[in-house]
Scaffold this motif. Structure first.
Motif, PDB file in Angstrom:
ATOM      1  N   GLY A  49      -5.440   0.037  -1.542  1.00  0.00           N
ATOM      2  CA  GLY A  49      -4.507  -1.065  -1.386  1.00  0.00           C
ATOM      3  C   GLY A  49      -4.941  -2.025  -0.304  1.00  0.00           C
ATOM      4  O   GLY A  49      -4.761  -3.245  -0.416  1.00  0.00           O
ATOM      5  N   GLN A  50      -5.530  -1.501   0.740  1.00  0.00           N
ATOM      6  CA  GLN A  50      -6.038  -2.357   1.811  1.00  0.00           C
ATOM      7  C   GLN A  50      -7.260  -3.141   1.354  1.00  0.00           C
ATOM      8  O   GLN A  50      -7.406  -4.323   1.676  1.00  0.00           O
ATOM      9  CB  GLN A  50      -6.400  -1.494   3.025  1.00  0.00           C
ATOM     10  CG  GLN A  50      -6.818  -2.294   4.247  1.00  0.00           C
ATOM     11  CD  GLN A  50      -7.371  -1.403   5.346  1.00  0.00           C
ATOM     12  OE1 GLN A  50      -8.247  -0.579   5.110  1.00  0.00           O
ATOM     13  NE2 GLN A  50      -6.856  -1.557   6.551  1.00  0.00           N
ATOM     14  N   ASN A  95      -0.871  -2.005   8.123  1.00  0.00           N
ATOM     15  CA  ASN A  95      -0.121  -0.755   8.026  1.00  0.00           C
ATOM     16  C   ASN A  95      -0.772   0.131   6.974  1.00  0.00           C
ATOM     17  O   ASN A  95      -0.193   0.377   5.915  1.00  0.00           O
ATOM     18  CB  ASN A  95       1.344  -1.031   7.663  1.00  0.00           C
ATOM     19  CG  ASN A  95       2.048  -1.830   8.730  1.00  0.00           C
ATOM     20  OD1 ASN A  95       2.366  -1.320   9.793  1.00  0.00           O
ATOM     21  ND2 ASN A  95       2.283  -3.107   8.446  1.00  0.00           N
ATOM     22  N   PRO A  96      -2.005   0.580   7.213  1.00  0.00           N
ATOM     23  CA  PRO A  96      -2.690   1.398   6.206  1.00  0.00           C
ATOM     24  C   PRO A  96      -1.934   2.679   5.935  1.00  0.00           C
ATOM     25  O   PRO A  96      -1.249   3.216   6.805  1.00  0.00           O
ATOM     26  CB  PRO A  96      -4.059   1.664   6.837  1.00  0.00           C
ATOM     27  CG  PRO A  96      -3.851   1.474   8.303  1.00  0.00           C
ATOM     28  CD  PRO A  96      -2.808   0.416   8.437  1.00  0.00           C
ATOM     29  N   SER A  97      -2.040   3.132   4.709  1.00  0.00           N
ATOM     30  CA  SER A  97      -1.308   4.333   4.305  1.00  0.00           C
ATOM     31  C   SER A  97      -1.912   5.567   4.953  1.00  0.00           C
ATOM     32  O   SER A  97      -2.920   5.519   5.643  1.00  0.00           O
ATOM     33  CB  SER A  97      -1.337   4.462   2.782  1.00  0.00           C
ATOM     34  OG  SER A  97      -2.657   4.741   2.348  1.00  0.00           O
ATOM     35  N   ARG A 136      -4.098  -6.437   0.233  1.00  0.00           N
ATOM     36  CA  ARG A 136      -2.652  -6.381   0.414  1.00  0.00           C
ATOM     37  C   ARG A 136      -2.320  -6.382   1.900  1.00  0.00           C
ATOM     38  O   ARG A 136      -2.748  -5.510   2.647  1.00  0.00           O
ATOM     39  CB  ARG A 136      -2.084  -5.127  -0.239  1.00  0.00           C
ATOM     40  CG  ARG A 136      -2.277  -5.080  -1.749  1.00  0.00           C
ATOM     41  CD  ARG A 136      -1.770  -3.770  -2.313  1.00  0.00           C
ATOM     42  NE  ARG A 136      -2.085  -3.644  -3.732  1.00  0.00           N
ATOM     43  CZ  ARG A 136      -1.953  -2.526  -4.426  1.00  0.00           C
ATOM     44  NH1 ARG A 136      -1.517  -1.428  -3.820  1.00  0.00           N
ATOM     45  NH2 ARG A 136      -2.266  -2.479  -5.704  1.00  0.00           N
ATOM     46  N   LYS A 137      -1.547  -7.355   2.324  1.00  0.00           N
ATOM     47  CA  LYS A 137      -1.276  -7.492   3.755  1.00  0.00           C
ATOM     48  C   LYS A 137      -0.435  -6.338   4.290  1.00  0.00           C
ATOM     49  O   LYS A 137      -0.521  -5.985   5.458  1.00  0.00           O
ATOM     50  CB  LYS A 137      -0.581  -8.826   4.021  1.00  0.00           C
ATOM     51  CG  LYS A 137      -1.521 -10.018   3.861  1.00  0.00           C
ATOM     52  CD  LYS A 137      -0.909 -11.299   4.380  1.00  0.00           C
ATOM     53  CE  LYS A 137      -1.914 -12.435   4.327  1.00  0.00           C
ATOM     54  NZ  LYS A 137      -1.373 -13.696   4.847  1.00  0.00           N
ATOM     55  N   ARG A 138       0.391  -5.740   3.420  1.00  0.00           N
ATOM     56  CA  ARG A 138       1.182  -4.609   3.900  1.00  0.00           C
ATOM     57  C   ARG A 138       0.293  -3.415   4.213  1.00  0.00           C
ATOM     58  O   ARG A 138       0.677  -2.537   4.974  1.00  0.00           O
ATOM     59  CB  ARG A 138       2.244  -4.234   2.872  1.00  0.00           C
ATOM     60  CG  ARG A 138       1.690  -3.704   1.568  1.00  0.00           C
ATOM     61  CD  ARG A 138       2.807  -3.346   0.604  1.00  0.00           C
ATOM     62  NE  ARG A 138       2.298  -2.862  -0.667  1.00  0.00           N
ATOM     63  CZ  ARG A 138       1.971  -1.618  -0.916  1.00  0.00           C
ATOM     64  NH1 ARG A 138       2.054  -0.718   0.050  1.00  0.00           N
ATOM     65  NH2 ARG A 138       1.537  -1.252  -2.110  1.00  0.00           N
TER      66      ARG A 138
END
Length: 321
Positions: free
Chosen positions: A100-101, A111-113, A105-107
Motif C-alpha cells: 500500500g505504501q 503510517n505504514p502497516s 497511498r498517503k495513509r
C-alpha cells in the motif's frame, strides 16, 4: 375441479423420466487401442524432443560472461548483477514490505502497516519510507564498464533507466500525488531505511523522474527472486554511438566496482553478468532440458507399451472376455 395430489414418499425426489435427467443422451466413448494410443505417444515424444532441441540451440546462441567479484579481481548487451545464497523468497522477508505504501497511498506513507515491523519507524519515531526488510537490504554496489583500444579508453554507455516493466511503474509502484509540491516536500516527515545513505527521493540525482518509489533500481530489487541464486538487470548497452552500434566490440575491458553490499554475513557471493538475449530470453537451460526429459519419458513409456503390445496383445485374443 379435482385436486392434483403432490408427490410424496420415497418417489418424491425421483428425477423426471427424460433423456437428459436419466442420462440417455447419445455419447461418444472412444475405444483406446494400441493402434490409436501408441502413435499419439510417439508423436508427443517427437514434438517435445524437437522443441527441446530447438530451444537448447537457441539458448546456446546467446553469449554470456560471468565474473565473480566477491573478492575484487585484477587484470583483464545486458549488464546484470548476481547474488548467490541470498534468499529473497523467505516468507517473513517478503511479508515485511507494505505494498500500500509502494503504490503511493498517503495513509501508508507516514503510517505504514504492521507488515513493515520492525522497519516501520526509525530511532526518532519517524515513519520509514520505503519500509520493510526488502527495501532496507537493497543492492547498492555500482559499476562502470570501460573499453580499451589503440585510440584510448572509452566508457561503455549503459542505459540505467527503462529497465523495468510497464506494469511496474504504472500499477505496482507509484509515487504519492505531489499536489504542486516537490517530491522532497511530499516525503517530508519520513526517514530513510536504516541501511540507506540517502532518502528515497534522492536515489537518482541525474534524473529527477527516476526518484521515489518509481526508481528503476528499487523496483528491480523489490521484484523478489524465487531462488537463492539469481541475477537482476543493472543496465542496457546504449548503441547509438561508435564503436558500440553493433554491440560490444572485441577487445580489452575493465570494470570499475563500488563495493558496498556486504555478503560475508550470509556466506554469499557476488558476480557481474554480461549477456545477449534472444526471443526466448537469456541463457536459461531449464525449459529446453524439461522438454527433453519429458520427451525421453514419453518415448520410454511408448517403447514399453509397444513391447507389451507386440508380445501379449498384438492378436487381440487376450482382450476377449
Amino acid at each position: 375441479m379435482g385436486k392434483v395430489k403432490g408427490k410424496s414418499g420415497p418417489l418424491a425426489r425421483r428425477p423426471d423420466n427424460s433423456a437428459f435427467k436419466q442420462q440417455r443422451l447419445p455419447a461418444w466413448s472412444p475405444m483406446l487401442t494400441a493402434n490409436t494410443v501408441l502413435p499419439f505417444f510417439y508423436f508427443m515424444a517427437s514434438i517435445c524432443m524437437l522443441l527441446g532441441v530447438w530451444l537448447l540451440l537457441t539458448v546456446q546462441s546467446t553469449q554470456e560472461i560471468k565474473l565473480d567479484y566477491t573478492l575484487l579481481f585484477q587484470g583483464d548487451v545486458f549488464f546484470y548483477y548476481g547474488l548467490k545464497n541470498f534468499h529473497q523468497n523467505l516468507r517473513r522477508y517478503m511479508d515485511s514490505r507494505d505494498d500500500g505504501q509502494m503504490v503511493g497511498r498517503k495513509r501508508n506513507l507516514k503510517n505504514p502497516s504492521s507488515y513493515c515491523s520492525p522497519f516501520t519507524k526509525d530511532q526518532n519515531g519517524l515513519p520509514i519510507a520505503p519500509c520493510g526488510a526488502v527495501a532496507n537490504s537493497i543492492f547498492n554496489d555500482s559499476f562502470s564498464l570501460t573499453y580499451h583500444d589503440s585510440r584510448g579508453s572509452v566508457k561503455v554507455p549503459l542505459l540505467r533507466g527503462g529497465i523495468t516493466w510497464y506494469t511496474d511503474k504504472n500499477v505496482k509502484f507509484r509515487n504519492p500525488k505531489t499536489d504542486n509540491l516537490t517530491l522532497a516536500q511530499v516525503f517530508e516527515g519520513t526517514a530513510r531505511p536504516l541501511y540507506w545513505h540517502k532518502p528515497v527521493y534522492e536515489l537518482d540525482p541525474l534524473d529527477p523522474t527516476n526518484n521515489g518509489f518509481i526508481n528503476d533500481d528499487l523496483i528491480v530489487w523489490m521484484r523478489e527472486a524465487a531462488f537463492p541464486n539469481f541475477k537482476k538487470l543493472y543496465g542496457v548497452l546504449y548503441r547509438a554511438d561508435e564503436p558500440f552500434t553493433k554491440g560490444l566490440p572485441a577487445g580489452n575491458y575493465s570494470i570499475g566496482i563500488s563495493y558496498n553490499f556486504p555478503v560475508q554475513y550470509f556466506r554469499g557471493r557476488k558476480e557481474v553478468v554480461l549477456t545477449t538475449l534472444t526471443w526466448f530470453g537469456g541463457q536459461n537451460h531449464f525449459l529446453p532440458i524439461a522438454y527433453l526429459v519429458t520427451s525421453s519419458l514419453i518415448l520410454l513409456i511408448a517403447v514399453i507399451l509397444t513391447v507389451f503390445w507386440w508380445k501379449f496383445g498384438k492378436n487381440g485374443k487376450n482382450m476377449e472376455q
